[in-house]
Scaffold this active site. Sequence first.
Site, mmCIF file in Angstrom:
data_model
loop_
_atom_site.group_PDB
_atom_site.id
_atom_site.type_symbol
_atom_site.label_atom_id
_atom_site.label_comp_id
_atom_site.label_asym_id
_atom_site.label_seq_id
_atom_site.Cartn_x
_atom_site.Cartn_y
_atom_site.Cartn_z
ATOM 1 N N TYR A 1 -20.802 -21.581 -7.829
ATOM 2 C CA TYR A 1 -21.862 -22.513 -7.422
ATOM 3 C C TYR A 1 -23.232 -21.931 -7.776
ATOM 4 C CZ TYR A 1 -25.039 -25.076 -4.332
ATOM 5 O OH TYR A 1 -26.105 -25.795 -3.830
ATOM 6 N N GLY A 2 -23.468 -20.670 -7.373
ATOM 7 C CA GLY A 2 -24.751 -20.034 -7.678
ATOM 8 C C GLY A 2 -24.960 -19.930 -9.187
HETATM 9 N N1 LIG Z 1 -27.799 -28.514 2.135
HETATM 10 C C1 LIG Z 1 -28.040 -27.286 1.719
HETATM 11 O O1 LIG Z 1 -27.984 -26.299 2.502
HETATM 12 C C2 LIG Z 1 -28.418 -27.016 0.288
HETATM 13 C C3 LIG Z 1 -28.915 -25.747 -0.004
HETATM 14 C C4 LIG Z 1 -29.315 -25.460 -1.314
HETATM 15 C C5 LIG Z 1 -29.215 -26.439 -2.287
HETATM 16 N N2 LIG Z 1 -28.705 -27.675 -1.973
HETATM 17 C C6 LIG Z 1 -28.651 -28.655 -3.057
HETATM 18 O O2 LIG Z 1 -29.397 -29.785 -2.655
HETATM 19 C C7 LIG Z 1 -28.914 -30.940 -3.339
HETATM 20 C C8 LIG Z 1 -28.721 -32.070 -2.330
HETATM 21 O O3 LIG Z 1 -27.689 -31.679 -1.444
HETATM 22 P P1 LIG Z 1 -27.636 -32.157 0.073
HETATM 23 O O4 LIG Z 1 -27.660 -30.966 0.928
HETATM 24 O O5 LIG Z 1 -28.603 -33.251 0.306
HETATM 25 O O6 LIG Z 1 -26.133 -32.692 0.153
HETATM 26 P P2 LIG Z 1 -25.530 -34.163 0.121
HETATM 27 O O7 LIG Z 1 -25.952 -34.921 1.319
HETATM 28 O O8 LIG Z 1 -24.069 -33.954 -0.097
HETATM 29 O O9 LIG Z 1 -26.187 -34.827 -1.159
HETATM 30 C C9 LIG Z 1 -25.638 -34.737 -2.451
HETATM 31 C C10 LIG Z 1 -25.808 -36.087 -3.112
HETATM 32 O O10 LIG Z 1 -25.429 -35.997 -4.479
HETATM 33 C C11 LIG Z 1 -24.670 -37.136 -4.826
HETATM 34 N N3 LIG Z 1 -23.783 -36.755 -5.919
HETATM 35 C C12 LIG Z 1 -22.939 -35.696 -5.940
HETATM 36 N N4 LIG Z 1 -22.263 -35.673 -7.102
HETATM 37 C C13 LIG Z 1 -22.690 -36.736 -7.827
HETATM 38 C C14 LIG Z 1 -22.350 -37.257 -9.099
HETATM 39 N N5 LIG Z 1 -21.404 -36.691 -9.862
HETATM 40 N N6 LIG Z 1 -22.998 -38.348 -9.528
HETATM 41 C C15 LIG Z 1 -23.937 -38.961 -8.752
HETATM 42 N N7 LIG Z 1 -24.294 -38.501 -7.547
HETATM 43 C C16 LIG Z 1 -23.668 -37.410 -7.080
HETATM 44 C C17 LIG Z 1 -23.905 -37.502 -3.541
HETATM 45 O O11 LIG Z 1 -23.582 -38.867 -3.490
HETATM 46 P P3 LIG Z 1 -22.105 -39.395 -3.895
HETATM 47 O O12 LIG Z 1 -21.123 -38.472 -3.262
HETATM 48 O O13 LIG Z 1 -22.058 -40.779 -3.358
HETATM 49 O O14 LIG Z 1 -22.076 -39.353 -5.379
HETATM 50 C C18 LIG Z 1 -24.923 -37.172 -2.471
HETATM 51 O O15 LIG Z 1 -25.740 -38.289 -2.191
HETATM 52 C C19 LIG Z 1 -27.628 -30.504 -4.048
HETATM 53 O O16 LIG Z 1 -27.920 -30.303 -5.412
HETATM 54 C C20 LIG Z 1 -27.263 -29.191 -3.365
HETATM 55 O O17 LIG Z 1 -26.555 -28.342 -4.238
HETATM 56 C C21 LIG Z 1 -28.320 -27.978 -0.706
#
Ligand SMILES: NC(=O)c1ccc[n+]([C@@H]2O[C@H](COP(=O)([O-])OP(=O)(O)OC[C@H]3O[C@@H](n4cnc5c(N)ncnc54)[C@H](OP(=O)(O)O)[C@@H]3O)[C@@H](O)[C@H]2O)c1
Length: 248
Positions: free
Chosen positions: A152-153
Amino acid sequence: MAENGTAVRNIVVTGGGTGIGLAISTRFAEDGDHVTIVGRRREVLHAAAGELAEKRGLDVTPVVCDLADPDDVEGALPQMPDRVDVLVNSAGSRELAVGAGPHGLLARWRGDFERNVLTAVLLTESLRDRFRDGSRVVTVTSVAALRGGGSYGASKAALHAWNHSLAAQLGPQGVTCNIVAPGTVAGTEFFGSRLNDAELTRRAGRTLVGRVGRPADVAAAVLFLASPEAGFITGEILQCNGGELLGR
Ligand SMILES: NC(=O)c1ccc[n+]([C@@H]2O[C@H](COP(=O)([O-])OP(=O)(O)OC[C@H]3O[C@@H](n4cnc5c(N)ncnc54)[C@H](OP(=O)(O)O)[C@@H]3O)[C@@H](O)[C@H]2O)c1
């Protein structure tokens, strides 16, 4: 004109139906911008758009698309604005439930690359000719890209290298390309049920501010990099992690 007195901008937010992407979309829409939110699950996306557009009168359009699938991306392009002022790549995820051995490794590494790298690269490269002088690309990665964090990282770190090239290529056209790298953010779907109270406390203790992040924290960082005033900042990585990297 938008709420803040500037011209209405066309914003595309991937992953805009939940979590960090939804917080980012809400902020732009509240400023009076037109926001296109992208995700795979129709019901989730339409519920988010309905909440913002129908209940609050904000200008939000849902586009259902699997951003790791080139056919899907091609099919979604006609639904995207002709001029893209801001593209926020927030879609991404991490799958822990993969098997053991080389096949499990392949599934994990290929999956993380597809989920996090291709979801940003396929759409951004496809929208290149819709950027204009002053457009902004902001991509959400992770502290895991800077601190280490397996496949992932590594996938998020790949986006840092890509962003650097993108910034160099689009800079002469007045387009900036930056990264926001969050630490742990609660209140999203990212961790599923893994983020229990004990884990939240442990992660809060890794920061210098004694708490984990909120989606609005990341949205504020994205909005800054997407603002017209941020035109002299490009190719950068803005950490948004409460000092977690320093505090480790
Ligand atoms: N939460 C944390 O602690 C954290 C920390 C560091 C970085 N991040 C990053 O922040 C970003 C947002 O994450 P979040 O925490 O808000 O989690 P989240 O609520 O799971 O949001 C991820 C979003 O991406 C969409 N998605 C995933 N795969 C996709 C695809 N193939 N095509 C289109 N849409 C897609 C999902 O919708 P669908 O499933 O409906 O497609 C979902 O709405 C991510 O890139 C994650 O890696 C999160």
